[in-house]
Design an enzyme around this catalytic site. Sequence first.
Site, PDB file in Angstrom:
ATOM      1  N   HIS A  10       0.858  -1.059  -0.016  1.00 57.37           N
ATOM      2  CA  HIS A  10       0.081   0.083  -0.025  1.00 57.37           C
ATOM      3  C   HIS A  10       1.131   1.343   0.101  1.00 57.37           C
ATOM      4  O   HIS A  10       1.890   1.308   0.771  1.00 57.37           O
ATOM      5  CB  HIS A  10      -0.957   0.073   1.196  1.00 57.37           C
ATOM      6  CG  HIS A  10      -1.777   1.313   1.225  1.00 57.37           C
ATOM      7  ND1 HIS A  10      -2.972   1.480   0.653  1.00 57.37           N
ATOM      8  CD2 HIS A  10      -1.526   2.435   1.850  1.00 57.37           C
ATOM      9  CE1 HIS A  10      -3.498   2.529   0.662  1.00 57.37           C
ATOM     10  NE2 HIS A  10      -2.662   3.463   1.562  1.00 57.37           N
ATOM     11  N   ASP A  39     -15.253   2.326   7.643  1.00 53.85           N
ATOM     12  CA  ASP A  39     -14.358   3.376   6.909  1.00 53.85           C
ATOM     13  C   ASP A  39     -14.840   4.131   5.662  1.00 53.85           C
ATOM     14  O   ASP A  39     -14.329   5.288   5.710  1.00 53.85           O
ATOM     15  CB  ASP A  39     -12.959   2.454   6.588  1.00 53.85           C
ATOM     16  CG  ASP A  39     -11.983   3.355   5.912  1.00 53.85           C
ATOM     17  OD1 ASP A  39     -11.374   4.133   6.824  1.00 53.85           O
ATOM     18  OD2 ASP A  39     -11.774   3.075   4.589  1.00 53.85           O
ATOM     19  N   ARG A  83     -14.458  12.470   7.027  1.00 52.34           N
ATOM     20  CA  ARG A  83     -13.015  13.429   7.328  1.00 52.34           C
ATOM     21  C   ARG A  83     -12.831  14.289   6.224  1.00 52.34           C
ATOM     22  O   ARG A  83     -12.185  15.271   6.415  1.00 52.34           O
ATOM     23  CB  ARG A  83     -12.066  12.072   7.567  1.00 52.34           C
ATOM     24  CG  ARG A  83     -12.178  11.351   8.824  1.00 52.34           C
ATOM     25  CD  ARG A  83     -11.271  10.205   8.720  1.00 52.34           C
ATOM     26  NE  ARG A  83      -9.901  10.712   8.502  1.00 52.34           N
ATOM     27  CZ  ARG A  83      -8.987   9.848   7.734  1.00 52.34           C
ATOM     28  NH1 ARG A  83      -9.542   8.794   7.320  1.00 52.34           N
ATOM     29  NH2 ARG A  83      -7.899  10.281   7.664  1.00 52.34           N
ATOM     30  N   SER A 114      -7.750   3.687   9.027  1.00 52.29           N
ATOM     31  CA  SER A 114      -8.369   3.751   7.564  1.00 52.29           C
ATOM     32  C   SER A 114      -7.742   2.944   6.513  1.00 52.29           C
ATOM     33  O   SER A 114      -8.252   1.973   6.144  1.00 52.29           O
ATOM     34  CB  SER A 114      -8.659   5.084   7.069  1.00 52.29           C
ATOM     35  OG  SER A 114      -9.206   5.019   5.860  1.00 52.29           O
ATOM     36  N   LYS A 151      -8.811  -1.674   5.928  1.00 48.77           N
ATOM     37  CA  LYS A 151      -8.994  -2.322   4.479  1.00 48.77           C
ATOM     38  C   LYS A 151      -8.071  -3.246   4.244  1.00 48.77           C
ATOM     39  O   LYS A 151      -8.575  -4.499   3.805  1.00 48.77           O
ATOM     40  CB  LYS A 151      -9.053  -1.018   3.647  1.00 48.77           C
ATOM     41  CG  LYS A 151     -10.006  -0.159   3.556  1.00 48.77           C
ATOM     42  CD  LYS A 151     -10.213   0.715   2.502  1.00 48.77           C
ATOM     43  CE  LYS A 151      -9.149   1.686   2.215  1.00 48.77           C
ATOM     44  NZ  LYS A 151      -9.267   2.962   3.405  1.00 48.77           N
TER      45      LYS A 151
END
Length: 424
Positions: A82, A161, A168, A183, A187
């Site tokens: 990620h 989320d 947000r 967050s 995931k």
Amino acid sequence: MDVVDLIRTKRDGGTLSPEQIDWVIDAYTNGTVADYQMSALAMAILIRGMDREEISRWTAAMIASGERMDFSRLRWPTADKHSTGGVGDKITLPLAPLVAVFDVAVPQLSGRGLGHTGGTLDKLEAIPGWRADLTNEQMFEQLNTIGAVICAAGSGLAPADKKLYALRDTTGTVEAIPLIASSIMSKKIAEGTGALVLDVKVGSGAFMKNLDNARSLAETMVDLGRDADVNTVALLTNMDTPLGLTAGNALEVRESVEVLAGGGPADVVELTVALAKEMLSAAGKPDVDPAPALQDGRAMDVWRRMISAQGGDPDAPLPAAEHTHTVTAEQDGYLTRMDALGVGVAAWRLGAGRARKEDQVQAVAGVELHAKRGDHVSRGQQLFTLHTATPERFERALESLRGAVAYADQPPQVDPIILGRVSR
């Protein structure tokens, strides 16, 4: 429970109990807690922070709001990557097939771009016929036969989320490190991968502008991964200058294919190989050198199969812009600055990105770089080529590039791409 009590507790610097966290995430997801109440709690978290136990429980509660995927039936171990987002960050495209060469499956659930940072799915959708939406069964089958998949996350993963992220984004609480970390990790943990490598960007084109904040975020996410029994490490990487020589959807696909063909910009190759090594090591293969697979065609073979399996034509010409505009050097000298944020905003304004999630993007739009920080240029030499289907966008894109480049008589010290590593 009363959400006002939770808001007051966090406002005053207190600690939320596990039961309070479980309740508020569930209540917000089902609509019992209103947006304005959750936004107040999010602001309190931004200001007061959370301890490790709170963040871990918050993340677990968001995971519990939806499904959790299970890849234990695959014939290979799994590893994912990620990135926190940057300019020209096309690394996922060559990385996923490269890691899959070595019998490590890569379930890469990706997203779309928002603002100046590009989205992996937007890039791949520049390939004729390619589709991002797969069922869980299709994803599992592709991982079992090809070893790599890049696709959109299903609606069942961490729905809490998705709702909180949108809130947000509109309430000035995006910067809260506990909420960023939970967050991302909710995931990724729900995705079911066995190992995870985080690429935490640092610099002008990144969300985290300084190394200390980036390291704090990386440490928090690594802790969350370990708490959930996911082997997690993080690299801190430089995003003061764009990665590679392109920022834009089809442009970045073209550059990624060059990397898979054994060429491409040196910084993209370096980071791709470094992340591949980390993923392979985290998946139990620490002695594998992935670099030769970019040179001998093995990674390209996996790429072609991966794209074809999702309806894409790896041999089809990529779309090209009808309109281009060239920006040249204003003087002789060494480039001491090539601001990633300026380039990213220019690509966004040309149509490569979106201001709202529902906006459409242009596959052809973007910025092509003809020089990098540290290069010597002559007055009148090409620096950028701007690409778009709508030439009226050039003026605003050019505004974002003013001041993005600086010159000097002496070459600058070139900072490394990898600035640090975080592992527990």
